[in-house]
Motif scaffolding. Structure first.
Motif, mmCIF file in Angstrom:
data_model
loop_
_atom_site.group_PDB
_atom_site.id
_atom_site.type_symbol
_atom_site.label_atom_id
_atom_site.label_comp_id
_atom_site.label_asym_id
_atom_site.label_seq_id
_atom_site.Cartn_x
_atom_site.Cartn_y
_atom_site.Cartn_z
ATOM 1 N N MET A 39 0.857 -1.184 0.000
ATOM 2 C CA MET A 39 0.000 0.000 0.000
ATOM 3 C C MET A 39 0.891 1.231 0.000
ATOM 4 O O MET A 39 2.053 1.154 0.368
ATOM 5 C CB MET A 39 -0.846 0.069 1.281
ATOM 6 N N GLU A 43 -3.407 5.036 1.139
ATOM 7 C CA GLU A 43 -4.224 3.838 1.321
ATOM 8 C C GLU A 43 -4.145 3.349 2.766
ATOM 9 O O GLU A 43 -5.158 2.956 3.354
ATOM 10 C CB GLU A 43 -3.769 2.733 0.360
ATOM 11 N N PHE A 44 -2.949 3.386 3.340
ATOM 12 C CA PHE A 44 -2.782 2.971 4.730
ATOM 13 C C PHE A 44 -3.594 3.866 5.657
ATOM 14 O O PHE A 44 -4.247 3.387 6.586
ATOM 15 C CB PHE A 44 -1.301 2.986 5.119
ATOM 16 N N ASP A 46 -6.280 5.464 4.948
ATOM 17 C CA ASP A 46 -7.702 5.128 4.781
ATOM 18 C C ASP A 46 -8.066 3.864 5.557
ATOM 19 O O ASP A 46 -9.108 3.808 6.221
ATOM 20 C CB ASP A 46 -8.032 4.930 3.294
ATOM 21 N N VAL A 47 -7.215 2.848 5.478
ATOM 22 C CA VAL A 47 -7.459 1.598 6.209
ATOM 23 C C VAL A 47 -7.446 1.856 7.712
ATOM 24 O O VAL A 47 -8.296 1.352 8.450
ATOM 25 C CB VAL A 47 -6.422 0.516 5.820
ATOM 26 N N GLY A 51 -10.577 1.328 10.031
ATOM 27 C CA GLY A 51 -10.400 0.361 11.110
ATOM 28 C C GLY A 51 -10.715 0.948 12.472
ATOM 29 O O GLY A 51 -11.242 0.267 13.348
ATOM 30 N N LYS A 61 -7.879 -6.099 12.833
ATOM 31 C CA LYS A 61 -8.713 -5.579 11.734
ATOM 32 C C LYS A 61 -7.839 -5.219 10.540
ATOM 33 O O LYS A 61 -8.173 -5.551 9.397
ATOM 34 C CB LYS A 61 -9.504 -4.350 12.190
ATOM 35 N N MET A 62 -6.735 -4.548 10.829
ATOM 36 C CA MET A 62 -5.844 -4.160 9.735
ATOM 37 C C MET A 62 -5.204 -5.387 9.092
ATOM 38 O O MET A 62 -5.086 -5.461 7.870
ATOM 39 C CB MET A 62 -4.787 -3.183 10.236
ATOM 40 N N TYR A 65 -7.834 -7.073 6.807
ATOM 41 C CA TYR A 65 -8.081 -6.363 5.553
ATOM 42 C C TYR A 65 -6.883 -6.434 4.617
ATOM 43 O O TYR A 65 -7.020 -6.727 3.428
ATOM 44 C CB TYR A 65 -8.458 -4.897 5.803
ATOM 45 N N ILE A 66 -5.710 -6.142 5.156
ATOM 46 C CA ILE A 66 -4.512 -6.137 4.313
ATOM 47 C C ILE A 66 -4.229 -7.541 3.787
ATOM 48 O O ILE A 66 -3.884 -7.718 2.611
ATOM 49 C CB ILE A 66 -3.311 -5.553 5.080
ATOM 50 N N ARG A 69 -6.618 -8.177 0.980
ATOM 51 C CA ARG A 69 -6.259 -7.385 -0.190
ATOM 52 C C ARG A 69 -5.054 -7.975 -0.926
ATOM 53 O O ARG A 69 -4.998 -7.975 -2.153
ATOM 54 C CB ARG A 69 -5.964 -5.953 0.236
#
Length: 191
Positions: A39, A43-44, A46-47, A51, A61-62, A65-66, A69
Motif C-alpha cells: 500500500m 491507502e494505509f 484510509d485503512v 479500522g 482488523k488491519m 483487511y490487508i 487485499r
C-alpha cells in the motif's frame, strides 16, 4: 511466497507490538508501506481511519483487511493468525512465569520504559500523516482539522469513531469540486 511474506510481516507486528493496538500501528505501517509496498501512505491512512471506526482490536482488523487485499481469503486468515499467534503463545508462557517476577524492579522498569518508546512511535506516525495532509489540504486546512479534531475529542469528549465517520460521510456527500484548471482543460477539450 506472498503467504509467507504476509505471515512474517504480521508475525513481526504481533511479536513486537508490545502495549496493544496503538503501538502496533507504526509497525504495520513499516511492514505494509515501507518494506513490502503493498500500500501507499494514503491507502494505509484510509485503512487505519476505517479500522478505527469499527469495533475490536485495530491490529487484527488491519491484518485481516490487508491480508485479504494481498492474498484473498487465505491471506486474511494467514495475516490474522500471524497477528494473534504471538499473543497466544506469550500469554500462555508469560502468565505462568510473570507472577513470580512481577515485583522485581527490572520488570517494572522495563514496563515503564516501553511507554515513552510507544509514544515516540505514535508521534512519528502522526507527524507523517499530518505532513501528508499538507499536500492534499494545505497547511491552513490541515491545522484547522488538527485543532478542530483535538477540541471535539478532548474538550467536548466526542468519540473518535464518530468524528471519523462524520468526516467520511462529508467526503462521500461532498459535491464534485474540481479545480478551475481541470475544468478549463475539459472545456478546451470539448471545443
Amino acid at each position: 511466497m506472498k503467504q509467507l511474506q504476509l505471515f512474517l510481516a504480521f508475525f513481526r507486528v504481533g511479536i513486537l507490538g508490545y502495549g496493544g493496538g496503538p503501538s502496533s500501528i507504526p509497525l504495520v505501517h513499516k511492514e505494509v508501506v515501507d518494506h513490502y509496498k503493498w500500500m501507499n501512505d494514503d491507502e494505509f491512512a484510509d485503512v487505519l481511519a476505517l479500522g478505527n471506526t469499527l469495533p475490536g482490536p485495530i491490529a487484527t482488523k488491519m491484518a485481516g483487511y490487508i491480508g485479504y487485499r494481498v492474498a484473498g481469503i487465505v491471506g486474511l486468515i494467514n495475516a490474522t493468525m500471524a497477528t494473534i499467534l504471538p499473543t497466544i503463545i506469550l500469554m500462555i508462557v508469560l502468565l505462568t512465569t510473570i507472577s513470580s517476577v512481577k515485583d522485581y524492579p527490572w520488570v517494572q522498569g522495563m514496563t515503564a520504559a516501553v511507554v515513552p518508546v510507544v509514544g515516540v512511535m505514535l508521534a512519528t506516525l502522526a507527524w507523517e500523516f499530518f505532513a501528508k495532509s499538507k499536500e492534499s489540504l494545505g497547511w491552513l486546512k490541515s491545522i484547522l482539522f488538527l485543532v478542530g479534531s483535538f477540541l471535539l475529542m478532548e474538550v467536548i469528549g466526542l468519540h473518535p469513531a464518530i468524528l471519523i465517520g462524520g468526516l467520511l460521510l462529508a467526503a462521500i456527500f461532498q459535491k464534485d469540486k474540481k479545480p478551475e484548471a481541470d475544468r478549463a482543460v475539459e472545456r478546451g477539450n470539448a471545443s
